[in-house]
Scaffold this active site. Structure first.
Site, PDB file in Angstrom:
ATOM      1  N   HIS A 141       0.810  -1.208   0.000  1.00 31.87           N
ATOM      2  CA  HIS A 141       0.000   0.000   0.000  1.00 31.87           C
ATOM      3  C   HIS A 141       0.852   1.270   0.000  1.00 31.87           C
ATOM      4  O   HIS A 141       0.554   2.244  -0.686  1.00 31.87           O
ATOM      5  CB  HIS A 141      -0.877  -0.011   1.256  1.00 31.87           C
ATOM      6  CG  HIS A 141      -2.308   0.114   0.926  1.00 31.87           C
ATOM      7  ND1 HIS A 141      -3.274  -0.662   1.492  1.00 31.87           N
ATOM      8  CD2 HIS A 141      -2.930   0.933   0.070  1.00 31.87           C
ATOM      9  CE1 HIS A 141      -4.436  -0.313   0.994  1.00 31.87           C
ATOM     10  NE2 HIS A 141      -4.251   0.648   0.130  1.00 31.87           N
ATOM     11  N   ARG A 178      -8.211  -0.331 -14.809  1.00 30.73           N
ATOM     12  CA  ARG A 178      -8.001  -1.343 -13.745  1.00 30.73           C
ATOM     13  C   ARG A 178      -8.831  -0.892 -12.539  1.00 30.73           C
ATOM     14  O   ARG A 178      -8.385  -0.058 -11.751  1.00 30.73           O
ATOM     15  CB  ARG A 178      -6.525  -1.426 -13.372  1.00 30.73           C
ATOM     16  CG  ARG A 178      -5.644  -2.100 -14.422  1.00 30.73           C
ATOM     17  CD  ARG A 178      -4.216  -2.193 -13.898  1.00 30.73           C
ATOM     18  NE  ARG A 178      -3.410  -3.131 -14.641  1.00 30.73           N
ATOM     19  CZ  ARG A 178      -2.516  -2.790 -15.571  1.00 30.73           C
ATOM     20  NH1 ARG A 178      -2.345  -1.520 -15.876  1.00 30.73           N
ATOM     21  NH2 ARG A 178      -1.802  -3.713 -16.175  1.00 30.73           N
ATOM     22  N   ARG A 213     -12.511  -2.858 -16.971  1.00 33.33           N
ATOM     23  CA  ARG A 213     -12.312  -4.248 -16.561  1.00 33.33           C
ATOM     24  C   ARG A 213     -12.986  -4.485 -15.214  1.00 33.33           C
ATOM     25  O   ARG A 213     -12.834  -3.680 -14.285  1.00 33.33           O
ATOM     26  CB  ARG A 213     -10.818  -4.561 -16.450  1.00 33.33           C
ATOM     27  CG  ARG A 213     -10.575  -6.035 -16.146  1.00 33.33           C
ATOM     28  CD  ARG A 213      -9.112  -6.383 -16.209  1.00 33.33           C
ATOM     29  NE  ARG A 213      -8.358  -5.806 -15.102  1.00 33.33           N
ATOM     30  CZ  ARG A 213      -7.037  -5.903 -14.985  1.00 33.33           C
ATOM     31  NH1 ARG A 213      -6.338  -6.538 -15.906  1.00 33.33           N
ATOM     32  NH2 ARG A 213      -6.416  -5.368 -13.954  1.00 33.33           N
ATOM     33  N   GLU A 222      -5.318 -13.881 -21.236  1.00 32.59           N
ATOM     34  CA  GLU A 222      -4.117 -13.879 -20.389  1.00 32.59           C
ATOM     35  C   GLU A 222      -3.829 -15.257 -19.816  1.00 32.59           C
ATOM     36  O   GLU A 222      -2.863 -15.445 -19.092  1.00 32.59           O
ATOM     37  CB  GLU A 222      -4.233 -12.824 -19.284  1.00 32.59           C
ATOM     38  CG  GLU A 222      -5.487 -12.868 -18.462  1.00 32.59           C
ATOM     39  CD  GLU A 222      -5.627 -11.689 -17.496  1.00 32.59           C
ATOM     40  OE1 GLU A 222      -4.688 -10.901 -17.338  1.00 32.59           O
ATOM     41  OE2 GLU A 222      -6.707 -11.575 -16.886  1.00 32.59           O
ATOM     42  N   ASP A 280       0.105 -11.334 -17.628  1.00 37.20           N
ATOM     43  CA  ASP A 280      -0.285 -12.638 -17.101  1.00 37.20           C
ATOM     44  C   ASP A 280      -0.062 -13.747 -18.125  1.00 37.20           C
ATOM     45  O   ASP A 280       0.275 -14.875 -17.761  1.00 37.20           O
ATOM     46  CB  ASP A 280      -1.754 -12.612 -16.643  1.00 37.20           C
ATOM     47  CG  ASP A 280      -1.863 -12.025 -15.255  1.00 37.20           C
ATOM     48  OD1 ASP A 280      -1.098 -12.452 -14.368  1.00 37.20           O
ATOM     49  OD2 ASP A 280      -2.678 -11.112 -15.055  1.00 37.20           O
ATOM     50  N   CYS A 283      -3.207  -4.861 -23.995  1.00 33.74           N
ATOM     51  CA  CYS A 283      -3.134  -3.870 -22.917  1.00 33.74           C
ATOM     52  C   CYS A 283      -2.031  -4.199 -21.920  1.00 33.74           C
ATOM     53  O   CYS A 283      -1.847  -3.493 -20.941  1.00 33.74           O
ATOM     54  CB  CYS A 283      -4.474  -3.747 -22.200  1.00 33.74           C
ATOM     55  SG  CYS A 283      -4.980  -5.266 -21.392  1.00 33.74           S
TER      56      CYS A 283
HETATM   57  C1  PEP Z   1      -2.000  -8.242 -18.032  1.00 32.62           C
HETATM   58  O1  PEP Z   1      -2.078  -9.260 -17.352  1.00 32.62           O
HETATM   59  O2  PEP Z   1      -1.241  -8.122 -19.011  1.00 32.62           O
HETATM   60  C2  PEP Z   1      -2.817  -7.055 -17.687  1.00 32.62           C
HETATM   61  C3  PEP Z   1      -2.893  -6.007 -18.476  1.00 32.62           C
HETATM   62  O3  PEP Z   1      -3.475  -7.072 -16.525  1.00 32.62           O
HETATM   63  P1  PEP Z   1      -2.794  -6.855 -15.081  1.00 32.62           P
HETATM   64  O4  PEP Z   1      -1.374  -6.440 -15.298  1.00 32.62           O
HETATM   65  O5  PEP Z   1      -3.627  -5.834 -14.426  1.00 32.62           O
HETATM   66  O6  PEP Z   1      -2.921  -8.222 -14.471  1.00 32.62           O
HETATM   67 MG    MG Z   2      -3.693  -9.562 -15.951  1.00 36.89          MG
END
Ligand code: PEP
Ligand code: MG
Length: 566
Positions: A185, A291, A326, A425, A449, A496
């Site tokens: 945090h 996000r 999302r 992902e 991911d 993304c």
């Molecule tokens: C990803 O997994 O590439 C993504 C954009 O989501 P996050 O990084 O928020 O998991």
């Molecule tokens: Mg992700």
């Protein structure tokens, strides 16, 4: 000159005098108080609590977003009537001094949180510890001694989010933490306040040598102590240039396109409302990823629907073009609101898996998004995180329909064509992209991911950081198949993940046929400039080589060959 390695939790460099914050609890006098001292100690506690609250309220006026939410949460704990009554009753009945009564009472709640099975509750411990320590300081009159010299680089074992926020007044230049993680945090608050911050510097830190000027090099993850004069000047220059660059960011009206005129639509990833300013300034064509987990920081439960309404409306009002929202991606490395202790959270109850089990949470988020979508038709798209099975899409669509029907019954306008897409992902989705493209309205490739799961590398584990290669040939091959499936079924596909924020990544993605990319706003102008420099055939030739490379080194070699970079 000493150099200590750490992890960059909040970007940027800084030069300033080192100021160490030692976390020591003051020695408290444990003797019982006399009868005639009782009213004095009660008054001492009440006035300390009032002064502390005033301090928090003054701080709140200077803050926005996450930082402000964290302080609000702490002010609420400070005002808790039950805790107040317990402290006063301890002074009166047990004849404890105000300081001991405060310490005992908060410690009891801290222990309860420690015993709790919930990670979410455990994350609040640091807040209660901060309140306990600060309130005790106010009671014994030590609070003013904690002043941090203006412009310091603060070094500490650990800091609570409130500590970080309280340092704003001292206009601190940077933060070095012995412990802490990138998603701690305190790190999130440092990011939102744009204070450079390194964490996990502890293994090497020698406090005896910490004196004089320190330097934070956010790009390299380095903390430099006892620097010589030329090094100080070099970093002051770097900081000055970076500052000027930020000030010089000019809206660019030139479109995102290759040298030979192929359009590539460029969007921004957003987590905090404050980032919208920059997204507008750089003329992002839309918000390619919101996000929404940011809505869950600082609150013990998820945000009320009203607060969510305000957030989504601000998003729409303060941006142009499509906005891809999302749904909460809770679990994994993200905030743990409901997650039990899992031995393997990345493979656990995360994203859509949790949302489909927790209908209250899903419905409140959907209601809020869908109400906003009705008022801003054709602008919002809904994105589902961590999808692994096709039926998760149909289940989500059913829930969306239920919520829309409910809203329509109350006479709320509805966007009947709201697109519902999925994050690609999980490798299973990439491998079966054809099947998923028949169900989803669009794909957004999450390369962070996708890399973690394809290469079996924990994205948060520094030990295997070198193996986290989002530009590995295996990733390029998966992306190629995902794009082909999307084109076959006529659905939109974008990226993304972080791969869309770096130049090699962008080059391969465009070469593989991607025409929409979403990235962190700070990379936007660099990426756009790069795309405009080369012809489509160059990007395609590189992508072809990346897909046939045997390892990442060969990918790099191909990049140097096609783009003549060093
Ligand atoms: C990803 O997994 O590439 C993504 C954009 O989501 P996050 O990084 O928020 O998991
Ligand atoms: Mg992700």
């Amino acid at each position: 000159m000493n150099k200590y390695e750490g992890l960059t939790a909040s970007e940027g460099s800084a030069v300033g005098p080192i100021h160490i914050i030692h976390s020591h609890s003051p020695d408290l006098d444990r003797a019982n108080i006399s009868d005639d001292q009782i009213h004095i100690e009660v008054a001492r506690y009440i006035s300390a609590a009032q002064e502390y609250e005033l301090e928090l309220q003054t701080l709140l006026k200077k803050l926005r977003g996450t930082a402000s939410e964290i302080i609000q949460a702490q002010a609420l704990i400070l005002q808790d009537e039950q805790i107040k009554e317990e402290i006063v009753s301890q002074i009166k009945k047990e004849q404890h001094s105000a300081a001991i009564a405060v310490h005992h009472t908060y410690s009891k709640y801290i222990e309860r949180l420690r015993d709790s099975a919930s990670n979410m509750f455990k994350q609040r411990i640091i807040d209660l510890v901060t309140i306990r320590e600060r309130l005790v300081e106010w009671v014994i009159g030590e609070s003013s001694k904690k002043q941090v010299p203006i412009g310091s680089i603060v070094v500490a074992k650990e800091l609570s989010p409130t500590d970080v926020v309280s340092l704003v007044d001292s206009n601190i230049k940077g933060i070095i933490l012995e412990k802490g993680g990138l998603t701690a945090h305190a790190a999130i608050v440092a990011q939102s306040l744009e204070i450079p911050c390194l964490v996990q510097v502890g293994r090497f830190l020698d406090y005896h040598t910490l004196d004089g000027v320190g330097i934070i090099d956010g790009a390299e993850g380095l903390f430099i102590t006892n620097p010589d004069e030329p090094t100080i000047q070099q970093y002051q220059y770097i900081i000055e240039v970076a500052k000027k660059k930020r000030q010089r960011i000019k809206p660019s009206t030139s479109p995102g396109q290759t040298k030979d005129g192929n359009r590539v639509s460029l969007h921004a990833n957003i987590e905090f409302i404050q980032e919208l300013d920059l997204a507008t300034k750089i003329r992002a064509e839309g918000i390619g990823l919101v996000r929404t987990e940011a809505l869950l920081y600082g609150g013990i439960t998820h945000k009320s629907e009203k607060e969510q309404d305000v957030y989504y409306r601000r998003l729409l009002e303060d941006s142009t073009g499509p906005v891809v929202i999302r749904l909460f991606d809770v679990g994994g490395d993200k905030i743990h609101v409901l997650t039990p202790n899992e031995s393997n959270p990345f493979l656990g109850w995360r994203g859509i898996r949790m949302l489909l089990d927790e209908h209250d949470m899903l419905h409140s988020q959907l209601r809020s998004i869908l109400k906003c979508a009705g008022d801003y038709p054709s602008r919002i798209k809904i994105l589902a995180p961590m999808v692994t099975n096709v039926d998760e899409i149909s289940s989500l669509k059913e829930e969306v329909e239920k919520v829309q029907n409910e809203l329509a019954r109350y006479g709320h306008p509805i966007d009947n064509n709201i697109p519902i897409g999925i994050m690609v992902e999980v490798p299973a989705v990439a491998i079966m992209a054809d099947a998923f493209a028949k169900e989803a309205d669009f794909f957004s490739i999450g390369t962070n991911d996708l890399t973690q799961y394809t290469l079996a590398v924990d994205r948060t584990n520094d030990q295997v950081g070198g193996l986290f290669q989002h530009d590995h040939p295996a990733i390029w091959l998966l992306i190629r198949d995902i794009v082909t499936a999307a084109k076959t079924h006529g659905i939109e596909v974008s990226v993304c993940g972080e791969l869309a924020s770096d130049l090699l990544g962008v080059s391969g993605l465009i070469g593989l046929g991607l025409r929409e990319l979403s990235m962190k706003p700070s990379s936007f102008l660099k990426v756009k400039g790069w795309i405009r420099e080369f012809e489509m055939s160059t990007f395609e030739a590189f992508a072809n080589d990346a897909c046939t490379a045997r390892d990442r080194n060969e990918v790099y070699k191909a990049f140097r060959k096609h783009f003549h970079t060093a």
